[in-house]
Design an enzyme around this catalytic site. Structure first.
Site, PDB file in Angstrom:
ATOM      1  N   GLU A  99     -12.551  19.699 -20.895  1.00 21.90           N
ATOM      2  CA  GLU A  99     -11.328  19.879 -20.912  1.00 21.90           C
ATOM      3  C   GLU A  99     -10.547  19.946 -22.417  1.00 21.90           C
ATOM      4  O   GLU A  99     -10.328  19.013 -23.078  1.00 21.90           O
ATOM      5  CB  GLU A  99     -10.333  18.820 -20.346  1.00 21.90           C
ATOM      6  CG  GLU A  99      -8.740  18.980 -20.195  1.00 21.90           C
ATOM      7  CD  GLU A  99      -8.193  17.683 -19.886  1.00 21.90           C
ATOM      8  OE1 GLU A  99      -6.919  17.629 -19.215  1.00 21.90           O
ATOM      9  OE2 GLU A  99      -8.750  16.530 -19.954  1.00 21.90           O
TER      10      GLU A  99
ATOM     11  N   ASP B  34     -13.242  14.588 -19.950  1.00 22.22           N
ATOM     12  CA  ASP B  34     -11.992  14.583 -20.109  1.00 22.22           C
ATOM     13  C   ASP B  34     -11.365  14.540 -21.621  1.00 22.22           C
ATOM     14  O   ASP B  34     -12.200  13.737 -22.684  1.00 22.22           O
ATOM     15  CB  ASP B  34     -11.472  13.173 -19.370  1.00 22.22           C
ATOM     16  CG  ASP B  34      -9.984  12.967 -19.204  1.00 22.22           C
ATOM     17  OD1 ASP B  34      -9.115  13.775 -18.868  1.00 22.22           O
ATOM     18  OD2 ASP B  34      -9.611  11.770 -19.687  1.00 22.22           O
TER      19      ASP B  34
ATOM     20  N   GLN C  25      -4.511   1.809 -22.151  1.00 22.78           N
ATOM     21  CA  GLN C  25      -5.852   2.753 -22.307  1.00 22.78           C
ATOM     22  C   GLN C  25      -6.112   3.044 -23.684  1.00 22.78           C
ATOM     23  O   GLN C  25      -6.144   3.868 -24.344  1.00 22.78           O
ATOM     24  CB  GLN C  25      -5.628   4.039 -21.793  1.00 22.78           C
ATOM     25  CG  GLN C  25      -5.287   3.977 -20.222  1.00 22.78           C
ATOM     26  CD  GLN C  25      -4.979   5.451 -19.395  1.00 22.78           C
ATOM     27  OE1 GLN C  25      -4.455   6.327 -20.476  1.00 22.78           O
ATOM     28  NE2 GLN C  25      -5.501   5.884 -18.347  1.00 22.78           N
TER      29      GLN C  25
ATOM     30  N   ASP D  87      -8.198   3.385 -27.056  1.00 24.52           N
ATOM     31  CA  ASP D  87      -9.452   4.531 -27.334  1.00 24.52           C
ATOM     32  C   ASP D  87     -10.435   3.841 -27.726  1.00 24.52           C
ATOM     33  O   ASP D  87     -10.571   2.881 -28.576  1.00 24.52           O
ATOM     34  CB  ASP D  87      -8.831   5.254 -28.528  1.00 24.52           C
ATOM     35  CG  ASP D  87      -7.574   6.593 -28.218  1.00 24.52           C
ATOM     36  OD1 ASP D  87      -7.262   6.256 -27.067  1.00 24.52           O
ATOM     37  OD2 ASP D  87      -7.664   7.203 -29.025  1.00 24.52           O
TER      38      ASP D  87
END
Length: 553
Positions: free
Chosen positions: A244, A205, A173, A175
């Site tokens: 979050e 998220d 994943q 960035d």
């Protein structure tokens, strides 16, 4: 409080329900949940009383991180349906009065996303600067590694282009470089696309990771959040960003936009959640009282999101090591129940030993705390976890609709838990027919919460109950008052509450029949059952309790 005013700011006293389309309901009998199945359950959700659905990621994905590794932000994963299925779902939800928000994953993409494929194709690639590359990676801080069971660094060497790329989470994943104006523009297009299809907002998220990635590049990295909020407000004035943001209270307030409230509309109260679990472990009210006294007031039109469990691990990272061990000992003593050394991978009912009194009291407490309550799918029926599943997937098992499971006639996409919380014992169909079930209790809590706007809008005051195990507070708004008390212990007790300004009032219990009198000195004697909960509407004797809040509007 005027109903028109509370309706304009719908998020202040909404009831949010988080679900994963993949595990909620299979609509085409292939074993995978989908939008067709979800649409057929809209009446169930509307009947439950929730007002806003939060969808976990439903975009195309290799599914190495349960959908949070996205390969296309502009469509639906084929396993879950089509854009046409999504639009039909949105229309049906709107028809039943439900708003919908979706996960916005803007910190990273999958390494299989076409953007990253272009970016890693060479140092002169068109999208090279859409990700964060470096010849020499910065030294790793072990405390910044989010998944220490899988990763030992935040940087991954890319052989093809001869540089390292940053990955705050898993190495698959990478960035996004949110400091790049082109990336920020593309993120705005993603928001605009889904808003055109009816979304009322997004759950953002991992917000702090986004801010940290752009800190060196922009004078004020929070400007990016303000730009997102401004764009959304232009497109739809009642849209929201739910963040979050798991940081200490003093660091969190700027994410709302400090005094302006022009960034995140809502933030999850991670600190309050963790203190609540410490209180439940100790059967003492003090940790909850301390959290509420420390919690800063958000800007005027912003709000806290209150929860006890979510789709991730139940993180305890803001507790001290000794406090964390207390919670582990009480609710997850076995190593397999713990994760990352900082959290639990269990659902609330199993942590509370399946005790109906404790479970109902815990949810009553959650709904009464100042803020907007957030439920995770299956909480309303008391689903348990599947410890045989890997990591955080333990709490993401298929929804249990009937004694046979009811999720799908085919082999389900994930295992259905065995043991005390298996579908034969815990399911929607049985609890619908049981007036004493957890499902009916949650419906009642939602109904009462919606009838008591003071809980979300009012001034909250922690009361001295005179007993260490009883947490009591009052919420006042426009001359209307609700007094709430919860007994965290298994012993009955009587408490005395000093209720200033309510002398000679009547307190009507909103959860059961009965009234209590407030003396001329403002004292109320309140009996508390073991793990008991009382929601008490205060009203002058000449005013019916059902009119007390209305009269103040």
């Amino acid at each position: 409080m005027r109903l028109t005013y509370t309706s304009d700011l719908w998020w202040k006293n909404a009831v949010i329900y988080c679900l994963d389309v993949e595990t909620f309901k299979d609509g085409n009998d292939d074993g995978v949940g989908d939008f067709r199945g979800l649409t057929q359950q809209i009446d169930y959700l509307a009947g439950l009383g929730v007002t806003c659905l939060w969808l976990m990621p439903f975009f195309p994905t290799p599914n190495r991180d349960d959908g949070y590794d996205v390969t296309d932000f502009y469509t639906v994963d084929p396993r879950l349906g089509t854009l046409g299925d999504f639009v039909e779902f949105m229309r049906t939800a709107k028809d039943r009065g439900l708003r919908v928000i979706a996960d916005l994953v803007i910190n990273h993409t999958s390494d299989e996303h076409p953007w990253f494929a272009d970016s890693r194709s060479g140092r002169d690639a068109r999208l090279r600067d859409w990700y964060v590359w470096s010849d020499e990676p910065e030294p790793d801080d072990p405390e910044q590694i989010v998944f220490p069971d899988k990763e030992d660094s935040l940087w991954e060497w890319d052989e093809g282009s001869g540089q390292y790329y940053l990955h705050s989470f898993y190495r698959h994943q990478p960035d996004l470089n949110v400091a790049n104006p082109e990336v920020r523009d593309e993120i705005v297009r993603v928001l605009g696309f889904w808003m055109e299809l009816g979304l009322s907002g997004f759950r953002v998220d991992a917000v702090p990771f986004v801010i940290e990635n752009i800190s060196p590049e922009l004078a004020d990295p929070h400007d990016f959040l303000a730009d997102l909020r401004a764009f959304m407000s232009r497109r739809e004035g009642s849209s929201i960003l739910l963040g979050e943001v798991n940081v200490p209270y003093p660091e969190l307030l700027p994410y709302f936009g400090s005094g302006l409230g022009d960034q995140l509309t809502m933030c999850f109260d991670f600190v309050g959640m963790q203190r609540t679990w410490l209180a439940l472990a100790r059967s003492e009210a003090a940790p909850i009282a301390e959290a509420l006294r420390e919690r800063p007031r958000p800007p005027k039109d912003c709000q806290w999101a209150v929860f006890l469990r979510n789709h991730d691990e139940l993180t305890l990272d803001k507790l001290t090591e000794d406090e964390r061990q207390e919670v582990f000992a009480a609710f997850g003593p076995e190593e397999d129940m713990q994760i990352f050394g900082r959290g639990l991978r269990r659902r609330l009912p199993s942590m509370l030993g399946g005790d109906p009194r404790r479970i109902k009291m815990a949810y009553s407490l959650m709904f009464s705390l100042p803020g907007t309550p957030v439920l995770f799918y299956g909480e309303e029926i008391g689903m348990g976890e599947d410890l045989a599943a890997e990591g955080r997937m333990a709490v993401r098992s298929p929804m249990q609709w009937s004694a046979e499971g009811g999720f799908s006639p085919a082999e389900p996409v994930r295992e259905i838990p065995e043991g005390a919380f298996r579908p034969e014992r815990v399911n929607v169909a049985d609890q619908k027919r049981d007036t004493g079930s957890l499902l009916r209790w949650i419906q009642r809590l939602i109904e009462r919460y919606r009838e008591c706007p003071e809980l979300a809008w009012g001034e909250c005051t922690v009361l001295d109950s005179g007993h260490p195990s009883v947490f009591a507070h009052r919420c006042d708004a426009d001359d209307a008052t609700v007094v709430v008390a919860h007994n965290l212990s298994d012993s009955a007790t009587d408490i005395r509450l000093q209720l200033d300004g309510l002398a000679n009032y009547l307190l009507t219990d909103l959860l059961t029949d009965g009234t209590l009198k407030v003396s001329g000195e403002g004292l109320a004697e309140v009996p508390m059952d073991p793990h008991g909960c009382r929601w008490l509407r205060a009203a002058p004797r000449e005013v019916p309790p059902e009119d007390a809040s209305v009269k103040a509007r």
